[in-house]
Design a protein around this motif. Structure first.
Motif, PDB file in Angstrom:
ATOM      1  N   PHE A  35       0.836  -1.200   0.000  1.00 22.36           N
ATOM      2  CA  PHE A  35       0.000   0.000   0.000  1.00 22.36           C
ATOM      3  C   PHE A  35       0.870   1.248   0.000  1.00 22.36           C
ATOM      4  O   PHE A  35       2.003   1.237   0.504  1.00 22.36           O
ATOM      5  N   GLN A  36       0.325   2.333  -0.530  1.00 23.74           N
ATOM      6  CA  GLN A  36       0.990   3.620  -0.427  1.00 23.74           C
ATOM      7  C   GLN A  36      -0.056   4.738  -0.383  1.00 23.74           C
ATOM      8  O   GLN A  36      -1.129   4.624  -0.972  1.00 23.74           O
ATOM      9  N   VAL A  37       0.266   5.792   0.344  1.00 20.75           N
ATOM     10  CA  VAL A  37      -0.627   6.941   0.501  1.00 20.75           C
ATOM     11  C   VAL A  37       0.124   8.205   0.104  1.00 20.75           C
ATOM     12  O   VAL A  37       1.264   8.411   0.557  1.00 20.75           O
ATOM     13  N   THR A  38      -0.503   9.049  -0.717  1.00 25.56           N
ATOM     14  CA  THR A  38       0.149  10.250  -1.222  1.00 25.56           C
ATOM     15  C   THR A  38      -0.748  11.476  -1.095  1.00 25.56           C
ATOM     16  O   THR A  38      -1.603  11.719  -1.957  1.00 25.56           O
ATOM     17  N   PRO A  39      -0.614  12.276  -0.046  1.00 29.44           N
ATOM     18  CA  PRO A  39      -1.152  13.636  -0.123  1.00 29.44           C
ATOM     19  C   PRO A  39      -0.304  14.415  -1.130  1.00 29.44           C
ATOM     20  O   PRO A  39       0.910  14.212  -1.196  1.00 29.44           O
ATOM     21  N   TYR A  40      -0.910  15.303  -1.912  1.00 28.53           N
ATOM     22  CA  TYR A  40      -0.133  15.937  -2.972  1.00 28.53           C
ATOM     23  C   TYR A  40      -0.610  17.351  -3.268  1.00 28.53           C
ATOM     24  O   TYR A  40      -1.686  17.765  -2.857  1.00 28.53           O
ATOM     25  N   LEU A  41       0.241  18.072  -3.967  1.00 30.40           N
ATOM     26  CA  LEU A  41      -0.072  19.414  -4.437  1.00 30.40           C
ATOM     27  C   LEU A  41      -0.058  19.419  -5.957  1.00 30.40           C
ATOM     28  O   LEU A  41       0.879  18.921  -6.579  1.00 30.40           O
ATOM     29  N   TRP A  42      -1.122  19.971  -6.549  1.00 27.76           N
ATOM     30  CA  TRP A  42      -1.217  20.119  -8.005  1.00 27.76           C
ATOM     31  C   TRP A  42      -1.357  21.603  -8.310  1.00 27.76           C
ATOM     32  O   TRP A  42      -2.381  22.208  -8.014  1.00 27.76           O
ATOM     33  N   ASP A  79      -4.144  10.454  -2.639  1.00 25.05           N
ATOM     34  CA  ASP A  79      -4.262   9.252  -3.458  1.00 25.05           C
ATOM     35  C   ASP A  79      -3.845   8.034  -2.640  1.00 25.05           C
ATOM     36  O   ASP A  79      -2.909   8.103  -1.838  1.00 25.05           O
ATOM     37  N   ILE A  80      -4.567   6.932  -2.855  1.00 29.75           N
ATOM     38  CA  ILE A  80      -4.248   5.665  -2.202  1.00 29.75           C
ATOM     39  C   ILE A  80      -4.056   4.602  -3.276  1.00 29.75           C
ATOM     40  O   ILE A  80      -4.870   4.493  -4.207  1.00 29.75           O
ATOM     41  N   TRP A  81      -2.963   3.866  -3.175  1.00 29.73           N
ATOM     42  CA  TRP A  81      -2.658   2.814  -4.150  1.00 29.73           C
ATOM     43  C   TRP A  81      -2.415   1.504  -3.415  1.00 29.73           C
ATOM     44  O   TRP A  81      -1.733   1.478  -2.390  1.00 29.73           O
ATOM     45  N   GLY A  82      -2.998   0.413  -3.914  1.00 30.02           N
ATOM     46  CA  GLY A  82      -2.789  -0.887  -3.309  1.00 30.02           C
ATOM     47  C   GLY A  82      -2.542  -1.952  -4.360  1.00 30.02           C
ATOM     48  O   GLY A  82      -2.970  -1.823  -5.516  1.00 30.02           O
ATOM     49  N   ARG A  83      -1.837  -2.992  -3.967  1.00 32.23           N
ATOM     50  CA  ARG A  83      -1.578  -4.098  -4.884  1.00 32.23           C
ATOM     51  C   ARG A  83      -1.545  -5.402  -4.100  1.00 32.23           C
ATOM     52  O   ARG A  83      -0.995  -5.460  -2.996  1.00 32.23           O
TER      53      ARG A  83
END
Length: 260
Positions: A35-42, A79-83
């Motif tokens: 898993f990974q979690v990404t708060p981000y700025l666009w 964003d949340i990503w899982g595999r």
């Protein structure tokens, strides 16, 4: 308030770790769950045509990121990503709230009236949810095929003031777009990698069409933290029920990701 909000967004990036920035960082290889979690700025500018209210004129919009920031009340992106083995999942959430103030004669839907002022408060929520399968997987290069939905909700509140008189009116609308796409990852060195992703959707089911593209360079600090920087474009053309939302958001992205 706007300056404070901008500082809060940047602080969030620094403390937790860029808009569909899901899949920004380097990916874990191997089997099992990741898993990974990404708060981000666009830092995105906005251009296009918008009709926020039924029976209102269509307004042409062309704003740089600094223009958007001037009207920003709050912006949040995560964003949340899982595999699991070769099965992949992602969820990207974006919420932006702005207030645009108009002086006499600058608001076409109201018209030019001496002493008239108006504020338009706009809130946009977008969620892209996808799942897919890793069709190619080795230690330095991966390819994922993805499918899912993009959910849109736009809310507009108009407040008109004339002397001591004030009146408010609000409308909101939303739709759901099916999307299909891909994601690729290429490791150059143990610490440096590149990533690209794109999707296409709408197909008349919600909007006429929507598409997005994202490319980033990523640097890994350790097993849990990586930083990414790149460029993203998100486009949609929606026209239904008297509402028009034909816009393009584009600009650089930056984020810090935590993986576990």
């Amino acid at each position: 308030m706007r300056t404070t909000t901008a500082i809060l967004i940047v602080s969030m990036l620094g403390s937790a770790g860029a808009a569909n920035a899901g899949e920004l960082p380097a990916d874990h290889g191997g089997q099992g769950w990741a898993f990974q979690v990404t708060p981000y700025l666009w830092a995105a500018g906005l251009e296009g045509d918008i009709s926020p209210f039924r029976r209102a004129p269509t307004l042409a919009v062309d704003k740089s990121f600094s223009d958007v920031l001037d009207h920003l009340n709050f912006g949040g992106f995560v964003d949340i990503w899982g595999r699991y083995d070769r099965y992949v999942f992602s969820g990207d959430l974006m919420y932006v709230n702005t207030t645009d103030s108009h002086a006499v004669g600058s608001l076409p839907m109201v018209g030019a009236t001496p002493g008239l002022s108006a504020d338009v408060d706009t809130a946009q929520f977008t969620a892209t949810l996808k799942a897919g399968y890793r069709v190619y997987d080795d230690s330095d290069f991966t390819v994922d095929l993805l499918g899912g939905i993009r959910i849109w909700h736009v809310s507009n509140d108009l407040t008109v003031r004339y002397g001591g008189f004030s009146r408010s009116y609000g409308e909101d609308f939303g739709w759901v777009d099916p999307v299909v796409g891909f994601r690729t990852f290429y490791r150059v060195t143990p610490n440096l990698s590149f990533q690209a992703q794109a999707d296409l959707g709408g197909f008349g089911a919600g909007s006429k069409h929507t598409w997005q593209a994202l490319a980033t360079a990523n640097y890994v600090f350790n097993d849990n933290l990586s930083v990414s920087a790149g460029y993203k474009i998100l486009d949609v053309d929606y026209d239904s029920g008297g509402h028009i939302f034909d816009t393009t958001l584009k600009g650089p992205v930056i984020g810090l990701t935590y993986r576990f």
